[in-house]
Each structure stands twice: as C-alpha cells, then as structure tokens.
Scaffold this active site. Sequence first.
Site, mmCIF file in Angstrom:
data_model
loop_
_atom_site.group_PDB
_atom_site.id
_atom_site.type_symbol
_atom_site.label_atom_id
_atom_site.label_comp_id
_atom_site.label_asym_id
_atom_site.label_seq_id
_atom_site.Cartn_x
_atom_site.Cartn_y
_atom_site.Cartn_z
ATOM 1 N N GLU A 280 -8.975 9.514 -1.912
ATOM 2 C CA GLU A 280 -7.652 9.451 -1.466
ATOM 3 C C GLU A 280 -7.256 10.805 -0.628
ATOM 4 O OE1 GLU A 280 -5.289 7.194 -1.189
ATOM 5 O OE2 GLU A 280 -5.823 5.566 -2.898
ATOM 6 N N GLU B 252 0.705 -1.216 0.041
ATOM 7 C CA GLU B 252 -0.080 0.011 0.123
ATOM 8 C C GLU B 252 0.938 1.139 0.102
ATOM 9 O OE1 GLU B 252 -2.305 3.457 1.903
ATOM 10 O OE2 GLU B 252 -0.424 2.501 2.784
ATOM 11 N N SER B 253 0.579 2.169 -0.660
ATOM 12 C CA SER B 253 1.291 3.422 -0.915
ATOM 13 C C SER B 253 2.610 3.000 -1.106
ATOM 14 C CB SER B 253 1.164 4.300 0.638
ATOM 15 O OG SER B 253 1.690 5.467 0.261
ATOM 16 N N HIS C 34 -10.330 7.554 2.420
ATOM 17 C CA HIS C 34 -9.206 8.131 2.339
ATOM 18 C C HIS C 34 -8.165 7.358 2.476
ATOM 19 C CE1 HIS C 34 -8.485 7.921 6.765
ATOM 20 N NE2 HIS C 34 -9.900 7.932 6.753
#
Length: 480
Positions: free
Chosen positions: A303, A184-185, A403
């Site tokens: 996001e 993730e990210s 988000h």
Amino acid sequence: MGVVPAAADDEVVRTEGGLLRGIAQDDVRTFRGIPYAAPPERWRSPRPAPPWSGVRDASQFADSCAQGEHPVGVPSTSEDCLYLDVTTPARTGKNRPVVVWIHGGSFKHGATSLYGPNRFAAQGDVVVVQVQYRLGAFGFLASPLLGSGSGNYGLEDQQAALRWVRRNAAAFGGDPRNVTLMGESAGAYSVCDHLASPTAAGLFDRAIIQSGPCAQEYSAMNYAAPRPRAVAFDYGRQLAADLECATAACLRAVPANRLLAATEPDEFGPALGGPVLPRHPAEALRLGKVNPVPVLHGINHDEESGRYGAQEVFGAPITQAAYEAAIRDTFGSDADRILTEYADVQPAGRALATVMTDSQWSTPAARTNRLLSSRMPTYAVEFAGDAPWYAGAPKPDWPVGSHHLSDVAYFFDLKVFDPPQQRYADELIRHWATFARTGTTPWPRTTPRDQTVQSLTPTGTARTNFTEDHRIPFWQSLER
C-alpha cells in the site's frame, strides 16, 4: 443539464424523474449527470430530486463536488453536485447485477468523470453506477452549531443514491434486488460505514471493500477512518472561530471558495455518533450491530510503496538516517524494536514503505477479516505482484509491487497494460462480476481463524500466508 426533444431510440430511458437520453459508447450505453437528490442545502440532509419534463440530456458529466486541486480530483466550487452516472451493456438484457462505485480521495477529492467504467460494465455484464457525494467540510463538518448528529452528510448522500438505485435500476437493465456497494480507499471506508449504519439497512446486497479496512482506527496517519465526535467537534469549533461565525446561519453563508481555502490543508472523514454512524464499524461488527451481506475484502500488498516510491523519485531520496528518524517520530518507544524487526528489508525507502504498510494497513486488514468473517460470508484477498506505476514517472530503484490505488486501474479505464496485466485485469473483472452476481468467489470463504488470503497477481492466484508475510504477530505484540 438541458432538455432535448424525445426520440425512440435505445439511448432514452424512463426514470422516476423523467426521460433521459444517454450516449452509445462501443459496447455500452452511458447516462451521465443524473440527479439522485435536489441541489443540497449546505449541511442539511439530501432531499428528493425534482422531476423534469421532456427528455433530459444525460451526455455530459455534472460538476464535481466542491474541492481543491489534487491529482485524483477535479477542482470545483459547486455545491450542486449530487448526481450519478450509469453505464450499462449495450446488448439487450435485464436483471443484471448493479455495482455502485463510491470513489476515494480522502473524503476531500474525486468525481465520477475520473473513472471510466466501460470495460467493467461490458466485460462483467453488470450495470455500473458511479456516485458523487459532498466532500471535505461540505460533506463531513461536524459542529455543535450544526447539531449533535452533524458530520456525515456525505454518507447520507451515498445512501440517498442507493435508494435511487433501488427505485430506478430496472430502467437500465439492472436488478434492483441485487446491488453491490463497491469502494476504494475513502470509498471503502464508506462501505464499512454503511455496513455499520442503521440508516443503510436494506440498501445493498453485497459489499466490496478495497484498501479501507473496517477495523482501522482514526489517527493522524489514518485520518479517513471514522473519528471520535469529540475530535470532530473540536475541529468544528476552531473552524467557526477562524471564520468568525457564532451561528449555523453564519457558517452556511460563507462563500464556497472561502470555505475551501480555509479547510484545504485539513483532513476530513465521517464522525462517530448520531443516527447515521452511531458506532465504529469494528465495534458494530464485534456487537453484531451490522447489515450482514456477503463481503469481498482486500488491500494491496504494498500500500505505502506508492507514497514513498514517489518521494524517492520526485523529492529527496530516503536515506537510512531519514528512515530511522521517521520510525522514531511515528512509533516513539517502539521504534528500536521495529527497526530491529525490519533490519532485513533494504533499501531504506522500501523498508519505510513496508513498515508503514504492515502497521497501518495489513494489521487492521487482518483484524477486519476476522471481524467480517465472524458475522457474514467473507472472501479475503490481496492485490500483489507488479502493478502499473504512475504514467510517465520514473520508478524508484526498489520494487514497488502493488501500491495504493493501483488496483483501481484494473477495473476502470485508467491505464494501458502490458499483456500479463491485461489478462489479470480481465480475470479480476470476471471474478468481481461473479461476486456481484452470486455473492461468492471461486476461492475459499474466510473464517475468523484464517491466516491466509487469496493473493491476486498478474502471474496467477494462490493462497498466501497474510499473517506471516506482514508480520502481524509482531505488530500485535506491540499492542499488548
């Protein structure tokens, strides 16, 4: 980590390095602080971990990799941090899918101790491996003093961990021939980089990419995307000058706390060029120079609402004037068109979050869906609906939706949910585990022409027009 006497129980396993004793936790067995590489030499490739005698205590987390203070970090000055944790269902089994989790944190922060994998492992019946890798300047400094291919030591660490998993997964009941790389990210950008990396060929069998579109181009806002080597080298030259170093030996001798202090305000990420990442993942996909595996790819519908929602409640409220100034500062000559296009979104804080989500996340995600689906089996999703907010913090007056980072809470033990969110979390784990097991999902496979994705919400799943919802044609018109 200490050595303890051997004992015949279910918490002891034999790995290539020796015996490990983990701990029993509810429905899982956990083994922490397992060395997958030797303590690293600064700015050198990882080396094999030395074996040990006796039974190694695997009940405690290893030190986190050197990093400063951050809400999703664990402050540390340790460079001896190349360790991983394994969580496996307690019930007897073998040949389970293995999910290797690469944490996010802008390539500067994060540690395995922050993510509780018990629920994911037990409910999904999968073996979860969490990997620590060198961060910040320690993992991603590119400099002419360190060699023409420098800058991707953190990616090399991740690949060393994947090689360890191939060799040792069976000891924990995992199938070494069925390894899913999930991130993730910054962890998701890492997965993209491994899809494009020649040195990662054959190290994993599936990929899950959450909030890290492979087609994201590097910019001041998108600093975790791979950066041009010239940009990375310019930074490396300036850092060496600031540290008064003219040689690699001088850089390597700088104390860790001084290096952290000198680089804490700066951003880091992989550098393009060299054997580990010779080309941008988007270019690799266009050229077919990729490691093709089934991919599950998605972002969050909102996001940027976490960033700007937090600004609303912890800082100055976002006024209409502040919103317009931010748009003009970010988009320059396109600002008037953007302000007109999003005039229907109110209030100003929500409008700013929506513009930044659609431009910086949704548009490259749509491009990523096209590129991935042209080369490998791809399932495109979007996390949507009312996601968990920051614990104990007030919410802004406008809906924050799903988000950045909120999706992670559904897979790891980070949040107490309300009943709909709990059902949603259970459903997501089932779907992710199915993908890890089979490389498929119950949703339609994405094609390059698709405008829809599978929208995942606590109230159900359905196809949604991603292209229309996020105004992709408008953003594409600005690129022409």
